[in-house]
Scaffold this motif. Sequence first.
Motif, mmCIF file in Angstrom:
data_model
loop_
_atom_site.group_PDB
_atom_site.id
_atom_site.type_symbol
_atom_site.label_atom_id
_atom_site.label_comp_id
_atom_site.label_asym_id
_atom_site.label_seq_id
_atom_site.Cartn_x
_atom_site.Cartn_y
_atom_site.Cartn_z
ATOM 1 N N UNK A 35 46.701 26.598 41.649
ATOM 2 C CA UNK A 35 47.006 25.223 41.285
ATOM 3 C C UNK A 35 47.725 24.563 42.454
ATOM 4 N N UNK A 36 47.347 23.349 42.789
ATOM 5 C CA UNK A 36 47.912 22.682 43.974
ATOM 6 C C UNK A 36 49.393 22.336 43.806
ATOM 7 N N UNK A 37 49.845 22.125 42.581
ATOM 8 C CA UNK A 37 51.247 21.745 42.383
ATOM 9 C C UNK A 37 52.138 22.950 42.093
ATOM 10 N N UNK A 38 51.750 23.759 41.132
ATOM 11 C CA UNK A 38 52.611 24.880 40.729
ATOM 12 C C UNK A 38 52.349 26.160 41.519
ATOM 13 N N UNK A 39 51.244 26.208 42.253
ATOM 14 C CA UNK A 39 50.853 27.395 43.040
ATOM 15 C C UNK A 39 50.547 28.613 42.179
ATOM 16 N N UNK A 40 50.341 28.420 40.861
ATOM 17 C CA UNK A 40 49.952 29.511 39.976
ATOM 18 C C UNK A 40 48.468 29.811 40.146
ATOM 19 N N UNK A 41 48.100 31.080 39.961
ATOM 20 C CA UNK A 41 46.699 31.489 40.050
ATOM 21 C C UNK A 41 45.915 30.885 38.888
ATOM 22 N N UNK A 42 44.688 30.439 39.166
ATOM 23 C CA UNK A 42 43.826 29.885 38.125
ATOM 24 C C UNK A 42 42.860 30.969 37.646
ATOM 25 N N UNK A 48 36.938 33.602 39.056
ATOM 26 C CA UNK A 48 38.183 34.241 39.460
ATOM 27 C C UNK A 48 38.656 35.242 38.402
ATOM 28 N N UNK A 49 39.415 36.229 38.858
ATOM 29 C CA UNK A 49 39.975 37.226 37.940
ATOM 30 C C UNK A 49 41.364 36.781 37.476
ATOM 31 N N UNK A 50 42.124 37.689 36.892
ATOM 32 C CA UNK A 50 43.440 37.335 36.352
ATOM 33 C C UNK A 50 44.454 36.978 37.436
ATOM 34 N N UNK A 51 44.181 37.344 38.672
ATOM 35 C CA UNK A 51 45.059 37.000 39.791
ATOM 36 C C UNK A 51 44.564 35.785 40.564
ATOM 37 N N UNK A 52 43.469 35.159 40.083
ATOM 38 C CA UNK A 52 42.906 33.999 40.761
ATOM 39 C C UNK A 52 42.013 34.340 41.936
ATOM 40 N N UNK A 53 41.713 35.611 42.131
ATOM 41 C CA UNK A 53 40.895 36.038 43.266
ATOM 42 C C UNK A 53 39.416 36.068 42.905
ATOM 43 N N UNK A 54 38.577 35.809 43.906
ATOM 44 C CA UNK A 54 37.125 35.848 43.714
ATOM 45 C C UNK A 54 36.467 36.505 44.916
ATOM 46 N N UNK A 55 35.244 37.021 44.689
ATOM 47 C CA UNK A 55 34.421 37.616 45.739
ATOM 48 C C UNK A 55 32.994 37.151 45.519
ATOM 49 N N UNK A 56 32.375 36.616 46.563
ATOM 50 C CA UNK A 56 30.960 36.244 46.527
ATOM 51 C C UNK A 56 30.256 37.153 47.528
#
Length: 75
Positions: free
Chosen positions: A31-38, A54-62
């Motif tokens: 998130x651009x304001x809170x910096x929490x993972x989406x 994205x996973x629970x940490x906001x990370x993705x792999x393509x």
Amino acid sequence: MKRYCYSLFLFFLFPVILLAGNGKIVGKVTDSQSKDALIGATVQIVGTTYGSSTDVDGRFVILSVPPGDYKLKAS
């Protein structure tokens, strides 16, 4: 026998050479304001069918992305 071994070596090496050009894109969506993972955001390479969530940490792999410059879109 030497020719047979050489042919067998090339037979197994050829697919590896063909797949060597593909790469992957990895990242994290926050998130651009809170910096929490989406969690569960969709990330897509603009103009292609490549994408990921994205996973629970906001990370993705393509995976299997051909070399080049790309624009990503997250929603």
